[in-house]
Scaffold this active site. Structure first.
Site, PDB file in Angstrom:
ATOM      1  N   HIS A  64      84.863  16.593  46.856  1.00 55.81           N
ATOM      2  CA  HIS A  64      85.609  16.845  45.620  1.00 55.81           C
ATOM      3  C   HIS A  64      86.016  15.537  44.945  1.00 55.81           C
ATOM      4  O   HIS A  64      85.737  15.326  43.750  1.00 55.81           O
ATOM      5  CB  HIS A  64      86.850  17.677  45.943  1.00 55.81           C
ATOM      6  CG  HIS A  64      87.761  17.906  44.779  1.00 55.81           C
ATOM      7  ND1 HIS A  64      87.751  19.062  44.040  1.00 55.81           N
ATOM      8  CD2 HIS A  64      88.714  17.115  44.207  1.00 55.81           C
ATOM      9  CE1 HIS A  64      88.649  18.979  43.072  1.00 55.81           C
ATOM     10  NE2 HIS A  64      89.249  17.808  43.149  1.00 55.81           N
ATOM     11  N   GLU A  65      86.661  14.668  45.690  1.00 55.27           N
ATOM     12  CA  GLU A  65      87.130  13.421  45.086  1.00 55.27           C
ATOM     13  C   GLU A  65      85.977  12.545  44.633  1.00 55.27           C
ATOM     14  O   GLU A  65      86.083  11.814  43.643  1.00 55.27           O
ATOM     15  CB  GLU A  65      88.042  12.665  46.058  1.00 55.27           C
ATOM     16  CG  GLU A  65      89.334  13.378  46.393  1.00 55.27           C
ATOM     17  CD  GLU A  65      90.164  13.717  45.164  1.00 55.27           C
ATOM     18  OE1 GLU A  65      90.088  12.979  44.161  1.00 55.27           O
ATOM     19  OE2 GLU A  65      90.894  14.728  45.215  1.00 55.27           O
TER      20      GLU A  65
ATOM     21  N   HIS B 211      85.043  13.271  41.109  1.00 57.16           N
ATOM     22  CA  HIS B 211      85.832  12.479  40.155  1.00 57.16           C
ATOM     23  C   HIS B 211      85.269  11.063  40.043  1.00 57.16           C
ATOM     24  O   HIS B 211      85.181  10.491  38.945  1.00 57.16           O
ATOM     25  CB  HIS B 211      87.289  12.382  40.619  1.00 57.16           C
ATOM     26  CG  HIS B 211      88.105  13.608  40.426  1.00 57.16           C
ATOM     27  ND1 HIS B 211      88.238  14.235  39.216  1.00 57.16           N
ATOM     28  CD2 HIS B 211      88.862  14.319  41.305  1.00 57.16           C
ATOM     29  CE1 HIS B 211      89.046  15.284  39.342  1.00 57.16           C
ATOM     30  NE2 HIS B 211      89.432  15.355  40.601  1.00 57.16           N
TER      31      HIS B 211
ATOM     32  N   HIS C 140      82.284  10.929  37.878  1.00 58.58           N
ATOM     33  CA  HIS C 140      82.698  11.029  36.472  1.00 58.58           C
ATOM     34  C   HIS C 140      83.150   9.658  35.965  1.00 58.58           C
ATOM     35  O   HIS C 140      82.780   9.222  34.866  1.00 58.58           O
ATOM     36  CB  HIS C 140      83.827  12.053  36.373  1.00 58.58           C
ATOM     37  CG  HIS C 140      84.094  12.565  35.004  1.00 58.58           C
ATOM     38  ND1 HIS C 140      85.173  13.361  34.705  1.00 58.58           N
ATOM     39  CD2 HIS C 140      83.428  12.396  33.818  1.00 58.58           C
ATOM     40  CE1 HIS C 140      85.158  13.665  33.418  1.00 58.58           C
ATOM     41  NE2 HIS C 140      84.114  13.083  32.858  1.00 58.58           N
TER      42      HIS C 140
END
Length: 678
Positions: free
Chosen positions: A465-466, A469, A472
């Site tokens: 998940h991290e 980020h 991105h």
């Protein structure tokens, strides 16, 4: 001769990585003072310009301004969140009101606002390209929402509010960190640790040793539960851990956050009223994709009833399997593993030998990114991050060109705030000729030197998940700094990270990294199949605890000035709010309760915690798109990168989604994923 402050000139290290080896705490405040001075001078030149406003002499000039302040701020706040020593905490407390006052002085400058407004009025005639047009419209809207158009008296009050809020949110975080450390659960009898694996016991022993204690110390994560509650056999220890977790910030004494919360809520409501909004939630959502708190409330209410119904059925099954008549919140995770083993033949605790951290990182997280986007990673042992536990990797494009740096800070420590997060030390933009430097922070227990780090299934999910980020932040390279990296609407920012979770168990990924630490045998295919098939397992609980927290956030920030000014009992407020939405099961407490809800009272998610489920509508729809377009496919990854991740905030996020998907997102994939269909 005074030493040169390493913060006041661009770093000579690759990708402008700050020279953390040369930076001492005493460098920060002088660097901020000089950065403030430079930024004020730059903005003064723009605001006092006698020539008529143009896009170049106003908007572009604003984008160029403040580069030193941006560099110093990102360098410092990376440290203050991940290594908040007493010296750093003291600096942050002193700095908070200074930063607030500096920001207000710029945002509320009527001369600057007049120049931007003049351009905004004739924006259609300026012949701007799409990103420049968006920069003008966003800057005008942000200045307006910041209060630039208010009367002088209202501006003065707004500055007072913002200054006080900056101090209060820093105080909340300081209280929470202190109370979390104080409430760590000390165990003196090893028999109480029955059920914990050797690595977990080693981590607890190491935590105790670092505090100068005998025995074992179980430190607390940010959320209400604890990963080890799924393994600890002794009910009394599970209850101690849960009670300690839920007491944080709300047990009186120096670290109590009740009064801090009440004042934050009241001041946010007053600020919203000054800006022309009924509530803080209305002010926040007006500039998000949601548009209004009513839209948020409608989604949360739509999901709450089926989630609560599913949670009730899950509780009954767990209580029966566990044989516990007074089934409570501290029993849920342990009983869930028993039910999982019975229904799905999966014991997640026994999966940990297949999830060795280094292999998960290199052969899982990194390998999936290579397959999708062509990027590769090389560790830079010659580069020093802000803490010895943080590792630096260089990221390369498919053709070998350098893209940026990725820093991983995996382990928990007393100076690191709880939870997991990503931040950018440097954001990529053409105007500043900068490349990205991004950080992922987790809070995994350190088993000690020579011991392998074996992750839980949830920790593997968190790392994927991290890293979403991080991707991105690495890919969103825009012309203007305003839009670089993850600078998108709050209720869109979780979307890329949630999408990246899909690769954790994807064919072509999981077989590479999920290999037994001792035998190198891959995780059996039937186990992977059962994990994939368990998508709706325990989703009544997971959805309910999340929705309860999101509703508390919305409830606090939907108070008017008058309501927020009344004497509010925090526990009673929570009870009534949860009763309102029908999420009252004691065995399923909110994922975060008020006094330790750092996302909304010291982070950037106030009136925005709903964004996880709001973004998940897009995420679930995107997962189906990848399934229809080859899954772990280079061409599919490239489309996702170029049309969504890479545009940053330079395009309206829903417009970018339509460009990628060909239509708006549908909600049905989310309902199917969480088992919420009627």
């Amino acid at each position: 001769m005074a030493s040169v402050n390493p913060l006041l000139s661009p770093s000579s290290l690759p990708y402008a990585l700050p020279d953390y080896a040369a930076i001492e705490p005493e460098h920060y405040l002088p660097a901020f003072d000089e950065a403030f001075r430079q930024h004020r001078a730059e903005v003064e030149r723009i605001a006092s310009e006698t020539a008529p406003p143009t896009f170049e002499n106003t908007l572009v000039a604003l984008e160029r301004a403040g580069e030193t302040l941006d560099r110093v701020s990102r360098t410092f706040f990376t440290v203050s969140s991940a290594d908040a020593t007493p010296a750093i905490q003291a600096i942050e407390e002193e700095l908070a009101p200074l930063l607030s006052a500096h920001g207000d002085a710029i945002r509320l400058d009527e001369r600057l606002y007049a120049r931007v407004s003049a351009l905004h009025e004739v924006r259609e005639t300026l012949g701007l390209d799409a990103e420049s047009f968006r920069l003008l419209t966003r800057t005008h809207r942000e200045l307006t929402l910041a209060g630039a158009g208010l009367s002088p008296d209202d501006k003065r009050r707004l500055v007072e509010i913002n200054t006080r809020l900056s101090t209060l949110t820093t105080t909340f975080e300081k209280h929470l960190l202190s109370d979390t450390n104080e409430l760590a659960v000390h165990v003196s009898d090893e028999r109480e640790l029955a059920g914990l694996a050797a690595g977990e016991r080693s981590a607890a022993a190491r935590a105790a040793e670092q505090r100068g204690l005998d025995g074992w110390l179980i430190t607390l994560p940010l959320f209400t539960g604890h990963p080890w509650l799924a393994s600890i056999a002794g009910r009394s220890l599970r209850e101690r851990i849960m009670s300690a977790s839920r007491a944080r910030g709300g047990r009186g004494g120096d670290n109590d956050n009740g009064a801090t919360v009440r004042e934050i809520v009241r001041l946010r409501a007053e600020r919203a009223a000054l800006l022309g909004f009924a509530t803080h939630a209305a002010a926040v959502t007006a500039d998000q994709t949601a548009g209004s708190p009513e839209a948020v409330a409608a989604l949360l209410r739509r999901l709450a009833e089926p989630a609560s119904r599913n949670a009730a059925a899950e509780k009954a099954a767990r209580a029966q399997v566990a044989g516990i008549t007074d089934f409570a919140a501290h029993d849920w995770a342990y009983a869930t593993e028993q039910v999982r083993a019975a229904q799905l033949d999966i014991d997640t605790a026994e999966l940990r030998p297949w999830f060795e951290a280094e292999r998960v990182l290199r052969d899982g997280v990194f390998a999936a990114a290579t397959a999708l986007y062509g990027i590769t990673f090389g560790e830079r042992l010659d580069l020093v991050a802000y803490h010895p536990g943080a590792r630096v990797f260089e990221v390369f494009e498919e053709d070998g060109a350098g893209l940026g740096l990725y820093i991983l800070d995996l382990y928990t420590r007393d100076t690191k705030r709880g939870g997991a997060w990503m931040n950018s030390i440097v954001t990529p933009s053409d105007l500043r000729r900068s490349a990205p430097v991004v950080v992922n922070n987790l809070n995994v227990s350190d088993p000690g030197e020579g011991q392998p780090t074996l992750l839980t299934l949830d920790e593997v999910t968190t790392l994927f998940h991290e890293f979403g980020h991080a991707l991105h932040g690495l890919f969103a390279h825009t012309r203007y700094p305003h839009f670089a990296g993850t600078a998108v609407f709050r209720d869109f920012v979780e979307f890329p990270s949630q999408v990246n979770e899909m690769w954790m168990l994807a064919p072509g990924v999981v077989e590479n990294y999920a290999r037994h630490i001792e035998t190198d045998e891959p995780l059996p295919p039937d186990v992977i199949e059962r994990l994939n098939a368990s998508g709706t397992f325990d989703q009544g609980f997971a959805t309910s605890e999340y929705l309860a927290a999101a509703w508390l956030d919305l409830a606090w920030h939907s108070l008017s000035v008058d309501d927020a000014s009344a004497e509010i009992d925090v526990l009673e407020f929570e009870r009534r709010a949860l009763e309102d939405i029908g999420l009252t099961e004691p065995a399923v407490p909110p994922r975060y309760s008020t006094t330790y809800f750092a996302h909304i009272f010291s982070g950037g998610y106030s009136a925005g915690y709903y964004s996880y489920i709001w973004s998940e509508v897009l995420d679930a729809d995107t997962v189906e798109w990848f399934g229809e377009n080859g899954g772990l496919d280079r061409a599919a990854g490239e489309r996702f990168r170029r049309r969504l991740l890479g545009v940053g905030g330079a395009k309206d996020p829903l417009e970018a989604y339509r460009d990628f998907r060909g239509r708006d997102a549908a909600i049905d994939p989310l309902l199917r994923r969480r088992g919420l269909h009627a």
